[in-house]
Design a protein around this motif. Sequence first.
Motif, mmCIF file in Angstrom:
data_model
loop_
_atom_site.group_PDB
_atom_site.id
_atom_site.type_symbol
_atom_site.label_atom_id
_atom_site.label_comp_id
_atom_site.label_asym_id
_atom_site.label_seq_id
_atom_site.Cartn_x
_atom_site.Cartn_y
_atom_site.Cartn_z
ATOM 1 N N MET A 47 13.097 42.882 46.700
ATOM 2 C CA MET A 47 12.163 43.553 47.589
ATOM 3 C C MET A 47 12.062 45.003 47.144
ATOM 4 S SD MET A 47 12.396 43.949 51.694
ATOM 5 C CE MET A 47 13.061 42.298 51.814
ATOM 6 N N TYR A 48 10.904 45.452 46.781
ATOM 7 C CA TYR A 48 10.766 46.781 46.243
ATOM 8 C C TYR A 48 10.073 47.705 47.226
ATOM 9 C CZ TYR A 48 11.681 44.531 41.771
ATOM 10 O OH TYR A 48 12.223 43.819 40.744
ATOM 11 N N VAL A 66 9.008 36.948 44.780
ATOM 12 C CA VAL A 66 9.186 37.807 43.607
ATOM 13 C C VAL A 66 9.587 39.215 44.054
ATOM 14 C CG1 VAL A 66 8.108 38.786 41.552
ATOM 15 C CG2 VAL A 66 7.482 36.480 42.312
ATOM 16 N N GLY A 67 10.698 39.725 43.512
ATOM 17 C CA GLY A 67 11.227 41.006 43.962
ATOM 18 C C GLY A 67 11.877 40.840 45.315
ATOM 19 N N CYS A 68 12.751 39.867 45.417
ATOM 20 C CA CYS A 68 13.260 39.405 46.711
ATOM 21 C C CYS A 68 14.206 40.373 47.397
ATOM 22 C CB CYS A 68 13.942 38.058 46.551
ATOM 23 S SG CYS A 68 15.426 38.106 45.491
ATOM 24 N N LEU A 87 14.062 32.674 44.843
ATOM 25 C CA LEU A 87 13.987 34.117 45.037
ATOM 26 C C LEU A 87 14.457 34.808 43.766
ATOM 27 C CD1 LEU A 87 15.611 32.666 47.711
ATOM 28 C CD2 LEU A 87 14.772 34.776 48.737
ATOM 29 N N ILE A 88 13.654 35.752 43.250
ATOM 30 C CA ILE A 88 14.011 36.420 41.998
ATOM 31 C C ILE A 88 13.949 37.942 42.148
ATOM 32 C CG2 ILE A 88 13.299 34.502 40.532
ATOM 33 C CD1 ILE A 88 10.707 36.042 39.921
ATOM 34 N N ASN A 120 17.287 29.406 46.393
ATOM 35 C CA ASN A 120 17.940 29.557 45.100
ATOM 36 C C ASN A 120 17.577 30.925 44.543
ATOM 37 O OD1 ASN A 120 19.221 28.989 42.594
ATOM 38 N ND2 ASN A 120 17.228 28.440 41.735
ATOM 39 N N ALA A 121 18.544 31.830 44.453
ATOM 40 C CA ALA A 121 18.297 33.188 43.975
ATOM 41 C C ALA A 121 18.798 33.353 42.548
ATOM 42 C CB ALA A 121 18.988 34.192 44.890
#
Length: 211
Positions: free
Chosen positions: A1-2, A80-82, A101-102, A124-125
Amino acid sequence: MYTNRIPRKGELPLEHYFTNNLNLKSEIREIPYTINDTEFKFLSDNGVFAKNKIDYASSFLTTLFLENNPKLDSFKVLDVGCGYGFIGIVISKITHAEVDLIDVNKRALHLCERNIKINKVKGNAYLSNCYESVKNKYDYIITNPPIRAGKKIVNDILLGAKNHLTNNGELWFIIHKDQGAKSTKKTLEECYNVEIVGKSKGFYCFKAKIC
């Protein structure tokens, strides 16, 4: 998370949230969150975005996504950007969808893995710079993109999503009007049908489907 905001005086620079600082002292804290009468608990720490409270833009994006997709169940979602996993974990818990989650921030991913277990969701991260480690295709890709990381990275995330969406898949994302919401929409319209799903406090929430 950004992050999508300028840091206040005394805060760490924005790139801090999407790099790996191994020397940063750990100070785990717990953040409660409730949506649709469902309670969540998120572990956070120094060196990750929104370390003290759930980010408003991420919460708004997640709420609109759930309102428009109430029964995902067997669908696959990529966050994306979790960061520590807020968006993907809430979606998985509420809808029972399978979520990956990446992120590039290793500390954030470690927290995300812990939060997946704490909130008992199917998630799944794993580490990935944009889509470098992504092998699957998804019905939904959702992101609060790292605006301050620069236009190239943001475009890599948003335009690159089309290579990882199913035929009828959708990209969901949020950008503030002062950080290029309209210009980003125009750029994406070269390869997506883009729709504004909602607006709040200057944030534009978008849904995009491949043309």
